[in-house]
Design an enzyme around this catalytic site. Structure first.
Site, PDB file in Angstrom:
ATOM      1  N   CYS A 167      -5.165   0.831  10.684  1.00 59.74           N
ATOM      2  CA  CYS A 167      -6.551   0.375  10.675  1.00 59.74           C
ATOM      3  C   CYS A 167      -6.785  -0.446  11.936  1.00 59.74           C
ATOM      4  CB  CYS A 167      -6.763  -0.482   9.425  1.00 59.74           C
ATOM      5  SG  CYS A 167      -8.378  -1.273   9.347  1.00 59.74           S
ATOM      6  N   ASP A 177      -4.495   0.998   5.050  1.00 61.31           N
ATOM      7  CA  ASP A 177      -5.844   0.930   5.626  1.00 61.31           C
ATOM      8  C   ASP A 177      -6.766   0.390   4.533  1.00 61.31           C
ATOM      9  OD1 ASP A 177      -8.027   1.500   7.459  1.00 61.31           O
ATOM     10  OD2 ASP A 177      -8.505   3.235   6.225  1.00 61.31           O
ATOM     11  N   SER A 178      -8.006   0.137   4.900  1.00 60.39           N
ATOM     12  CA  SER A 178      -8.981  -0.314   3.897  1.00 60.39           C
ATOM     13  C   SER A 178      -9.293   0.803   2.892  1.00 60.39           C
ATOM     14  CB  SER A 178     -10.275  -0.735   4.591  1.00 60.39           C
ATOM     15  OG  SER A 178     -10.829   0.372   5.285  1.00 60.39           O
ATOM     16  N   CYS A 219     -11.900   3.990  14.998  1.00 56.86           N
ATOM     17  CA  CYS A 219     -11.704   3.574  13.597  1.00 56.86           C
ATOM     18  C   CYS A 219     -11.001   4.752  12.950  1.00 56.86           C
ATOM     19  CB  CYS A 219     -13.048   3.315  12.929  1.00 56.86           C
ATOM     20  SG  CYS A 219     -12.993   3.253  11.117  1.00 56.86           S
ATOM     21  N   THR A 271      -9.337  -2.319  12.636  1.00 52.85           N
ATOM     22  CA  THR A 271      -9.922  -3.614  12.299  1.00 52.85           C
ATOM     23  C   THR A 271      -8.833  -4.599  11.868  1.00 52.85           C
ATOM     24  OG1 THR A 271     -11.851  -2.381  11.521  1.00 52.85           O
ATOM     25  CG2 THR A 271     -11.725  -4.705  10.913  1.00 52.85           C
TER      26      THR A 271
HETATM   27  N1  DGL Z   1     -10.370   2.367   9.066  1.00 52.12           N
HETATM   28  C1  DGL Z   1     -10.647   1.065   9.535  1.00 52.12           C
HETATM   29  C2  DGL Z   1     -10.458   0.950  11.048  1.00 52.12           C
HETATM   30  O1  DGL Z   1      -9.691   1.683  11.635  1.00 52.12           O
HETATM   31  C3  DGL Z   1     -11.844   0.314   9.093  1.00 52.12           C
HETATM   32  C4  DGL Z   1     -12.797   0.850   8.100  1.00 52.12           C
HETATM   33  C5  DGL Z   1     -13.508  -0.258   7.371  1.00 52.12           C
HETATM   34  O2  DGL Z   1     -14.522  -0.764   7.888  1.00 52.12           O
HETATM   35  O3  DGL Z   1     -12.998  -0.630   6.327  1.00 52.12           O
HETATM   36  O4  DGL Z   1     -11.041   0.114  11.677  1.00 52.12           O
END
Ligand code: DGL
Length: 269
Positions: free
Chosen positions: A78, A14-15, A192, A80
């Site tokens: 993640c 993930d980020s 998210c 995104t």
């Molecule tokens: N945890 C990430 C997601 O599920 C994104 C968080 C970020 O913006 O880095 O979208």
């Protein structure tokens, strides 16, 4: 030389710390498996960046997890990154099983009585083609009210309780009236992987009757199905968890301890 066959670890990334909400569900579902978790904290957040950045980071991390850790399966923990990059990495790694995460709209349909469902996610996820298609396929069954939540993943990453509460208040107000009466929003999708870490704040704001729905358990079950189909469930060994970060390790250290009771030292990537 790394472990061979089914004893190889599962890669999760993930980020930042968000994917730990998925790792938690994966450990519950697959307690025998080993995991390598990468928090791309040196290049976060993803949700307010352009697709090119997220695609490039996803490619780099997928290559790293294969080359350095011989992962047998990759979980893109993640929303995104899944929306922006899963097609690219699937085409670059046709021999690697890859499981992604999408906002849990389908599970929310099962729980909603009022048929009004809130969706909190990053701006990029909501704008993605993948999400638009998912929404279009389900929009005849309920009304989904989608809210981009700029800054919320970063506030969770910083463990800034005041900011988390302020942003949760602002964004849930923007979605509308929550409750179980006709016309009210009775279910909220946490789209998210960071947002489950604001679960208690959200539940306190919205009241106990509102359902908060995340994708941890469905992703973990899907991972089990994929491993089973490929005959890659491990049958031996002691499970190991390796945590890595590309930037600051602080947030990952604190979150791993708090949410997964993992007092691990984190290696810097
Ligand atoms: N945890 C990430 C997601 O599920 C994104 C968080 C970020 O913006 O880095 O979208």
């Amino acid at each position: 030389m790394g472990p061979s066959g089914s004893a190889r670890p599962i890669g999760v990334f993930d980020s930042g710390i968000g994917g730990l909400s998925i790792l938690k569900a994966l450990r519950d579902e697959l307690p025998q498996e080993s995991f390598v978790y990468v928090a791309d904290s040196g290049h976060a957040p993803y949700g307010e960046r352009d697709d090119a950045h997220v695609i490039e980071r996803t490619r780099v991390i997928a290559r790293h997890l294969r080359a350095q850790h011989q992962v047998k399966l990759l979980v893109v923990a993640c929303n995104t990154a899944t929306a922006a990059a899963i097609q690219t990495i699937r085409s670059e790694h046709p021999d690697l099983p890859i499981v992604g995460v999408e906002p849990a709209l389908k599970p929310a349909l099962l729980s909603s009585q009022t048929r009004r469902i809130g969706v909190m996610a990053t701006r990029s996820t909501l704008a993605s083609e993948k999400f638009r298609m998912l929404l279009a396929s389900l929009s005849s069954q309920a009304e989904f009210i989608c809210q981009p939540c700029d800054g919320l993943a970063a506030a969770i990453e910083q463990d800034n309780a005041i900011k988390i509460e302020a942003l949760c208040t602002e964004y849930t107000r923007a979605i509308g009236q929550f409750g179980t009466e006709t016309g009210q929003v009775d279910s909220l999708v946490l789209g998210c992987t960071h947002y489950p870490f604001a679960h208690d704040t959200l539940q306190a704001l919205l009241g106990p009757q509102v359902q908060l729905i995340d994708a941890g358990a469905p992703v973990a079950r899907q991972t089990r199905r994929v491993l089973q189909a490929a005959n890659m469930l491990t049958d031996s060994g002691t499970p190991a968890i390796t945590l890595c970060a590309t930037g600051s390790t602080q947030a990952l250290q604190v979150a791993a301890q708090r949410w997964l009771s993992l007092g691990k030292s984190i290696s810097l990537l």
